[in-house]
Motif scaffolding. Structure first.
Motif, PDB file in Angstrom:
ATOM      1  N   SER A  76      -7.549   2.180 -11.173  1.00  0.00           N
ATOM      2  CA  SER A  76      -6.180   2.227 -10.919  1.00  0.00           C
ATOM      3  C   SER A  76      -5.787   0.486 -11.099  1.00  0.00           C
ATOM      4  O   SER A  76      -4.885  -0.020 -11.418  1.00  0.00           O
ATOM      5  N   GLY A  77      -6.819  -0.236 -10.365  1.00  0.00           N
ATOM      6  CA  GLY A  77      -6.609  -1.703 -10.816  1.00  0.00           C
ATOM      7  C   GLY A  77      -6.263  -2.217 -12.096  1.00  0.00           C
ATOM      8  O   GLY A  77      -5.640  -2.887 -12.426  1.00  0.00           O
ATOM      9  N   ALA A 102       2.392  -1.875  -7.168  1.00  0.00           N
ATOM     10  CA  ALA A 102       0.734  -2.118  -6.979  1.00  0.00           C
ATOM     11  C   ALA A 102       0.527  -1.025  -5.928  1.00  0.00           C
ATOM     12  O   ALA A 102      -0.586  -0.163  -5.998  1.00  0.00           O
ATOM     13  N   LEU A 106      -2.363   1.784  -6.404  1.00  0.00           N
ATOM     14  CA  LEU A 106      -3.625   2.154  -5.848  1.00  0.00           C
ATOM     15  C   LEU A 106      -3.457   3.167  -4.814  1.00  0.00           C
ATOM     16  O   LEU A 106      -4.766   3.718  -4.730  1.00  0.00           O
TER      17      LEU A 106
END
Length: 133
Positions: A76-77, A102, A106
């Motif tokens: 996911s990052g 973000a 995440l």
């Protein structure tokens, strides 16, 4: 079989990106045909980000089959990093709503990392032998 971590994470990021592109296309088509109003677009995009990140993280974990939490969070990052690069490319670096993006991405990765029935263990019961006296 299993693949190395970089290959698995790349696979997950590609899957997340494909889900995002297809989902965004469907959403824009639905809005254009006036099936839903433009006001709901923000919420739809939020759901799309979570679902894309979740499916990408699950795809990478299914490829790697090891270290669920680090793999899902790294995927996911990396997906978030790809979204940021695309923002720089197409929107001249105008980062509006990056914090929310973000957080959603995440969250999708962490949801995928939650324990559940992993790959290959769907619905199988494990029989434990009881010690006999």
């Amino acid at each position: 079989g299993t693949v190395s971590m970089p290959v698995g994470i790349l696979w997950g990021v590609l899957m997340a990106f494909l889900v995002t592109v297809i989902g965004a296309s469907v959403v824009s088509y639905i809005i254009e045909k006036e099936m839903i109003s433009e006001n709901t677009m923000g919420y739809t995009v939020m759901v799309l980000l979570i679902v894309s990140s979740y499916l990408g993280a699950r795809a990478s974990y299914r490829k790697i089959r090891n270290l669920r939490l680090p793999v899902c969070v790294l995927t996911s990052g990396a997906y978030l990093a790809l979204l940021m690069c695309l923002t720089i490319l197409f929107f001249e670096g105008k980062f509006t709503g990056v914090g929310v993006t973000a957080l959603l991405v995440l969250c999708g990765g962490i949801l995928a990392a939650l324990p559940g029935k992993g790959p290959g263990r769907v619905g199988k019961r494990r029989n434990f032998k009881r010690p006999t006296r």
